[in-house]
Motif scaffolding. Sequence first.
Motif, PDB file in Angstrom:
ATOM      1  N   GLY A  32       0.800  -1.160  -0.178  1.00 40.55           N
ATOM      2  CA  GLY A  32      -0.008   0.001   0.014  1.00 40.55           C
ATOM      3  C   GLY A  32       0.854   1.193   0.094  1.00 40.55           C
ATOM      4  O   GLY A  32       1.367   1.678  -1.053  1.00 40.55           O
ATOM      5  N   SER A  33       1.096   1.802   1.159  1.00 36.84           N
ATOM      6  CA  SER A  33       2.019   2.930   1.289  1.00 36.84           C
ATOM      7  C   SER A  33       3.332   2.541   1.014  1.00 36.84           C
ATOM      8  O   SER A  33       4.066   3.528   0.497  1.00 36.84           O
ATOM      9  N   ASP A  34       3.929   1.231   1.246  1.00 35.68           N
ATOM     10  CA  ASP A  34       5.121   0.872   0.985  1.00 35.68           C
ATOM     11  C   ASP A  34       5.231   0.242  -0.543  1.00 35.68           C
ATOM     12  O   ASP A  34       5.150  -0.814  -0.567  1.00 35.68           O
ATOM     13  N   ILE A  35       5.173   1.233  -1.516  1.00 35.28           N
ATOM     14  CA  ILE A  35       4.824   0.812  -2.988  1.00 35.28           C
ATOM     15  C   ILE A  35       5.999   0.182  -3.303  1.00 35.28           C
ATOM     16  O   ILE A  35       6.058  -0.622  -4.298  1.00 35.28           O
ATOM     17  N   TRP A  36       7.188   0.354  -2.726  1.00 37.64           N
ATOM     18  CA  TRP A  36       8.427  -0.604  -3.214  1.00 37.64           C
ATOM     19  C   TRP A  36       8.393  -1.954  -3.034  1.00 37.64           C
ATOM     20  O   TRP A  36       9.131  -2.953  -3.740  1.00 37.64           O
ATOM     21  N   ALA A  37       7.103  -2.433  -2.200  1.00 36.01           N
ATOM     22  CA  ALA A  37       6.774  -3.754  -1.928  1.00 36.01           C
ATOM     23  C   ALA A  37       6.048  -4.486  -3.168  1.00 36.01           C
ATOM     24  O   ALA A  37       5.725  -5.707  -3.068  1.00 36.01           O
ATOM     25  N   MET A  38       5.502  -3.741  -4.149  1.00 35.59           N
ATOM     26  CA  MET A  38       4.882  -4.276  -5.029  1.00 35.59           C
ATOM     27  C   MET A  38       5.473  -5.234  -5.942  1.00 35.59           C
ATOM     28  O   MET A  38       6.633  -5.314  -6.017  1.00 35.59           O
ATOM     29  N   ARG A  39       4.595  -5.985  -6.228  1.00 37.63           N
ATOM     30  CA  ARG A  39       5.018  -7.343  -7.123  1.00 37.63           C
ATOM     31  C   ARG A  39       4.578  -7.666  -8.510  1.00 37.63           C
ATOM     32  O   ARG A  39       5.074  -8.420  -9.335  1.00 37.63           O
ATOM     33  N   THR A  40       3.574  -6.582  -8.842  1.00 37.69           N
ATOM     34  CA  THR A  40       3.039  -6.971 -10.295  1.00 37.69           C
ATOM     35  C   THR A  40       4.150  -6.425 -11.302  1.00 37.69           C
ATOM     36  O   THR A  40       4.771  -5.489 -11.163  1.00 37.69           O
ATOM     37  N   LYS A  41       4.475  -7.502 -12.310  1.00 34.04           N
ATOM     38  CA  LYS A  41       5.734  -7.478 -13.183  1.00 34.04           C
ATOM     39  C   LYS A  41       5.222  -7.505 -14.556  1.00 34.04           C
ATOM     40  O   LYS A  41       4.391  -8.027 -14.713  1.00 34.04           O
ATOM     41  N   ALA A  42       6.171  -6.522 -15.354  1.00 33.92           N
ATOM     42  CA  ALA A  42       5.999  -6.543 -16.535  1.00 33.92           C
ATOM     43  C   ALA A  42       7.176  -7.020 -17.368  1.00 33.92           C
ATOM     44  O   ALA A  42       8.206  -6.477 -16.697  1.00 33.92           O
ATOM     45  N   VAL A  43       7.308  -7.957 -18.175  1.00 35.52           N
ATOM     46  CA  VAL A  43       8.293  -8.531 -18.891  1.00 35.52           C
ATOM     47  C   VAL A  43       8.367  -8.323 -20.364  1.00 35.52           C
ATOM     48  O   VAL A  43       7.198  -8.616 -21.000  1.00 35.52           O
ATOM     49  N   VAL A  44       9.142  -7.658 -20.948  1.00 29.67           N
ATOM     50  CA  VAL A  44       9.383  -7.436 -22.324  1.00 29.67           C
ATOM     51  C   VAL A  44       9.373  -8.671 -23.269  1.00 29.67           C
ATOM     52  O   VAL A  44      10.437  -9.605 -22.826  1.00 29.67           O
ATOM     53  N   ASP A  45       8.688  -8.823 -24.188  1.00 29.74           N
ATOM     54  CA  ASP A  45       8.617 -10.292 -24.778  1.00 29.74           C
ATOM     55  C   ASP A  45       8.383  -9.902 -26.440  1.00 29.74           C
ATOM     56  O   ASP A  45       7.261  -9.725 -26.830  1.00 29.74           O
ATOM     57  N   GLY A  46       9.557  -9.729 -27.053  1.00 25.90           N
ATOM     58  CA  GLY A  46       9.359  -9.251 -28.282  1.00 25.90           C
ATOM     59  C   GLY A  46       8.831  -8.029 -28.515  1.00 25.90           C
ATOM     60  O   GLY A  46       9.267  -7.114 -27.879  1.00 25.90           O
ATOM     61  N   ASP A  47       7.740  -7.768 -29.327  1.00 19.55           N
ATOM     62  CA  ASP A  47       7.322  -6.612 -29.520  1.00 19.55           C
ATOM     63  C   ASP A  47       6.021  -6.245 -28.536  1.00 19.55           C
ATOM     64  O   ASP A  47       5.183  -5.447 -28.677  1.00 19.55           O
ATOM     65  N   ASP A  48       5.945  -7.266 -27.661  1.00 21.21           N
ATOM     66  CA  ASP A  48       4.737  -7.083 -26.493  1.00 21.21           C
ATOM     67  C   ASP A  48       5.469  -6.830 -25.152  1.00 21.21           C
ATOM     68  O   ASP A  48       6.612  -7.343 -24.882  1.00 21.21           O
ATOM     69  N   VAL A  49       4.762  -6.651 -24.145  1.00 23.60           N
ATOM     70  CA  VAL A  49       4.994  -6.484 -23.017  1.00 23.60           C
ATOM     71  C   VAL A  49       3.831  -7.685 -21.942  1.00 23.60           C
ATOM     72  O   VAL A  49       2.875  -7.642 -22.312  1.00 23.60           O
ATOM     73  N   VAL A  50       4.509  -8.663 -21.187  1.00 25.53           N
ATOM     74  CA  VAL A  50       3.465  -9.609 -20.586  1.00 25.53           C
ATOM     75  C   VAL A  50       3.441  -8.904 -19.066  1.00 25.53           C
ATOM     76  O   VAL A  50       4.371  -8.832 -18.534  1.00 25.53           O
ATOM     77  N   VAL A  51       2.096  -9.057 -18.636  1.00 26.86           N
ATOM     78  CA  VAL A  51       2.196  -8.374 -17.153  1.00 26.86           C
ATOM     79  C   VAL A  51       1.251  -9.555 -16.332  1.00 26.86           C
ATOM     80  O   VAL A  51       0.426 -10.270 -16.720  1.00 26.86           O
TER      81      VAL A  51
END
Length: 385
Positions: free
Chosen positions: A140-159
């Motif tokens: 929440g307030s500790d935004i640095w703990a967020m885990r939702t991740k985005a990974v570049v895969d070719g011309d796309d991004v996978v979340v």
Amino acid sequence: MTTEEIPVLAQFGLTGEQAEIRALARKIAQDRFKPRSLEWEETGKFPWENMEILAKAGLLGASVPEEYGGAGGTWLDAALILEQLGSACYVTAMAALGELGVQIRAIAAYGTEEQKRRFLPDVAAGKRICAVSMTEADAGSDIWAMRTKAVVDGDDVVVNGGKVLCSRADVAGLFIVYVRWSDDPGTRPIGAVLIERGTPGFTISPGRKTLGGEDLYDLTFENCRIPSSNVLVREDGFRRMLTAFNGQRCLNASISVGIAQGAQDAAVEYVKTRSQGGGLLGDHQGIRWMLADNEVEIQAARQLVWRAAANAAQAFPSRHEAAVAKVNANEMALRVTDRVLQIFGGNGWVKEMPAERYLRWARYGPLGGGTPQIQRNAIARELLK
């Protein structure tokens, strides 16, 4: 003469156009939105009718640059509008916050030309609702703990990941989602992407009822694939998105000022007509002092909010000024609305009366956009640099 009519505008160098914007927003809010404010809470429906009214009046596109169909207004324009909406209908104020706040300003400031032309005109016209999602179950307030991740895969991004307590997700067509670009610790890898409703792998939970009447939703991303053209910020993304969020803090504070003013106006009208002890309730010194305390606090909070917004102009408000304004306005609104409920006495406890409504509305301010405790940390850091 009510507080809203007192000519204090010149102190902030407001133009005649800004005074007209404020007056127009007040008239619409009081005449069109206030009579149905309880209805929007009870039904849980998104106030599309109200958004259309704001769009036709040219108020909903105040934060959208002119070249993309908006009014190209300043942060102060947005604060003036939201203060008036907050005084009349919390659900509508929160609905309009996205179109006047960080979502649109972030796209306008950081988005590509293609992103701006693709999304902003529909926002200004009231055809597209945008949501922003940062909070996670364990971040929440500790935004640095967020885990939702985005990974570049070719011309796309996978979340992959999930968000919680997202407002307007039931109607939003576009979501600004905070993501982590790598597993490196800290905030440096944090940025944001644009995810459109209906994207495969993106699901939205049923809404959860809230104290203020606005439903909140959880978002889930399972191998959610988006084109790389939907990346909003990557390099130095956290600093840029946190800077954008200063605007959200400032506008959150403006809604708090509006809520307090609406409660104060209701109390003034009530004590003018309510009989007590052989006279009017407003004849009693104890009541008068509560109203006077309210007035002092509302006026002071409004000045701080307007200062932060006016100094920002077309840029983002400063972290320090936004934090000062938010702490003061959020906590002021709680004190004012509590006094107003006390002034109404037993009638203040009744659902159909306005006092309890304003008290509930005021409670959201300290929860959204960073708590007062987090804001105080930011204020102290600035002082001790």
